[in-house]
Design an enzyme around this catalytic site. Structure first.
Site, short mmCIF file in Angstrom:
data_model
loop_
_atom_site.label_atom_id
_atom_site.label_comp_id
_atom_site.label_asym_id
_atom_site.label_seq_id
_atom_site.Cartn_x
_atom_site.Cartn_y
_atom_site.Cartn_z
N ARG A 123 -28.64 -5.83 -54.84
CA ARG A 123 -27.02 -5.89 -54.85
C ARG A 123 -26.29 -4.54 -55.37
NH1 ARG A 123 -24.38 -10.75 -55.10
NH2 ARG A 123 -22.72 -9.62 -54.96
N ARG A 129 -13.35 -11.77 -55.53
CA ARG A 129 -14.03 -12.89 -55.22
C ARG A 129 -13.03 -14.06 -55.27
NH1 ARG A 129 -19.86 -15.17 -57.33
NH2 ARG A 129 -20.52 -13.61 -56.11
N ASP A 159 -29.87 -21.46 -49.45
CA ASP A 159 -28.66 -21.25 -50.25
C ASP A 159 -28.46 -22.78 -50.86
OD1 ASP A 159 -26.68 -20.20 -52.07
OD2 ASP A 159 -25.38 -20.13 -50.36
N CYS A 164 -30.05 -15.67 -52.35
CA CYS A 164 -28.95 -15.11 -53.06
C CYS A 164 -28.80 -15.34 -54.63
CB CYS A 164 -27.58 -15.18 -52.41
SG CYS A 164 -26.92 -16.90 -52.52
#
Ligand code: CP
Ligand code: NVA
Length: 305
Positions: free
Chosen positions: A290, A103, A222, A262
C-alpha cells in the site's frame, strides 16, 4: 490539467503499469536509503468518513518519506460532519493543500470532490471501489509471480468495493478473472458490464467458490460485511456459508497459488486461520505495498502541482 485517481475504470493498462513500475522504483530506493524527497513542501489532506489503519498510516508515512506532510481530517470532527457541502470543502482544501485523499461512502462524493477541487483527488475507498488497495495487490502479485498477464485471479465473497476493483484491475492487466459471489451479492452492474465487454473466456461470475478457485494462481477474499453494513452481519453470515477460503478450496487451485486479503481479516469467516497463516508473508507484503503503490500515485499526481 490536474489528474485524479477516482477508480480503476478510468485508467488504461499503460497507466496502471506506470504506477506499478514507479512503485517498484520507490520501494527499491526506500530499501536502499536513497533520498526520495520528490514532494518536498507539499501537503496532502486526508478526509476519513470511515475507519482505517493501513490507508491512514501508509498515506501519512508515504507523504513524509517523499518530503511532504499529510494531515488527518475526520469527517465527524470537521465541518463536513456538520453538513458543509463537499463542493465548498473541495475549494477550501485546494487553497491550502496540494492533494486530497478521501475515504467515504458514496462514489459520487469522491467524483464531486474531484470536480470542484483544483488539486488531485485520490480515492482511499468508497462503497464502490478501492483502487489504491488493488494497485498494491497487483504490485504484490507481480512481485511474486513476475507477470500478471495470463494468470488466473480468483475472488471469493461479497461483490463489494474490493471485488469491483479487483475485477477491473485484473482484466485491465490481462489476467483471467473468476469471481464467486452468492446470489444477491454480485459486483456492481457497471463493473459487470465492463467485464462482459471483453473476451468471454477472461471473466466468469460463479455461484460456487470451487468453480472460481479451480486452476487459480491467486485467491482473494474480503470481509462479508463491509464498513457501513454492520447491521447486516447476521444475515450476511448466513448468505456466505460455504464461501470461506479454506484448505479444501485451496487444494483446487494451482500449485504455488497465492492468497491475498486487503485486511482486516476475520479468521473462521471469509478465511480459515491456517490458510491465513500459511500465506501471511504474501498478505503482509500486500499490506506493505500500500505504501509503495500510493507513493507512486502521489508522485505521479502531485509532483508538478
Ligand atoms: N485495507 C485497508 O484499506 O485497510 P484500512 O481499512 O485499515 O485502511
Ligand atoms: N470491503 C471492506 C474493505 C476494507 C478495507 C470495507 O469496505 O469495509
Amino acid at each position: 490539467m490536474k489528474k485524479d485517481l477516482l477508480k480503476l475504470l478510468d485508467l488504461s493498462r499503460e497507466e496502471i503499469t506506470e504506477i506499478l513500475n514507479i512503485a517498484d522504483q520507490l520501494k527499491y530506493e526506500k530499501k536502499h536509503g536513497i533520498a526520495q524527497k520528490h514532494l518536498e513542501g507539499k501537503t496532502l489532506a486526508m478526509i476519513f468518513e470511515k475507519n482505517s489503519t493501513r490507508t491512514r498510516v501508509s498515506f501519512e508515512a508515504g507523504m513524509f518519506q517523499l518530503g511532504g506532510h499529510a494531515l488527518f481530517l475526520s469527517g465527524k470532527e470537521s465541518q463536513i460532519g456538520r453538513g458543509e457541502p463537499i463542493q465548498d470543502t473541495a475549494r477550501v482544501l485546494s487553497r491550502y493543500c496540494d492533494g486530497i485523499m478521501i475515504r467515504t461512502f458514496g462514489q459520487d462524493e469522491v467524483e464531486q470532490l474531484a470536480q470542484y477541487a483544483t488539486v488531485p483527488v485520490i480515492n482511499g475507498l468508497t462503497d464502490f471501489c478501492h483502487p489504491c488497495q488493488v494497485l498494491a495487490d497487483l504490485l504484490t502479485v507481480r512481485e511474486h509471480k513476475a507477470v500478471l498477464e495470463g494468470l488466473k485471479l480468483c475472488y471469493i465473497g461479497d461483490g463489494n468495493n474490493m471485488a469491483n476493483s479487483l475485477i477491473v484491475g485484473g482484466l485491465k492487466m490481462g489476467m483471467e478473472v473468476a469471481a464467486a459471489c452468492p446470489e444477491g451479492y454480485d459486483p456492481d452492474p457497471q463493473v459487470l458490464a465492463f467485464a462482459k465487454s471483453g473476451p468471454a473466456h477472461r471473466f466468469t461470475l460463479c455461484r460456487t467458490p470451487q468453480e472460481a478457485a479451480a486452476g487459480a494462481d491467486v485467491v482473494f477474499t474480503d470481509v462479508w460485511a463491509s464498513m457501513g453494513q454492520e447491521e447486516e452481519k447476521a444475515v450476511r453470515e448466513k448468505a456466505f456459508q460455504g464461501f470461506c477460503v479454506d484448505a479444501g478450496l485451496m487444494a483446487l487451485a494451482n500449485p504455488g497459488c497465492m492468497v491475498q486479503h486487503c485486511l482486516p481479516a476475520h479468521r473462521g469467516e471469509e478465511i480459515a486461520a491456517d490458510v491465513f497463516e500459511a500465506h501471511a508473508q504474501e498478505i503482509f507484503d500486500e499490506a506493505e505495498n500500500r505504501l509503495h503503490a500510493q507513493k507512486a500515485v502521489m508522485y505521479l499526481l502531485m509532483k508538478e502541482n
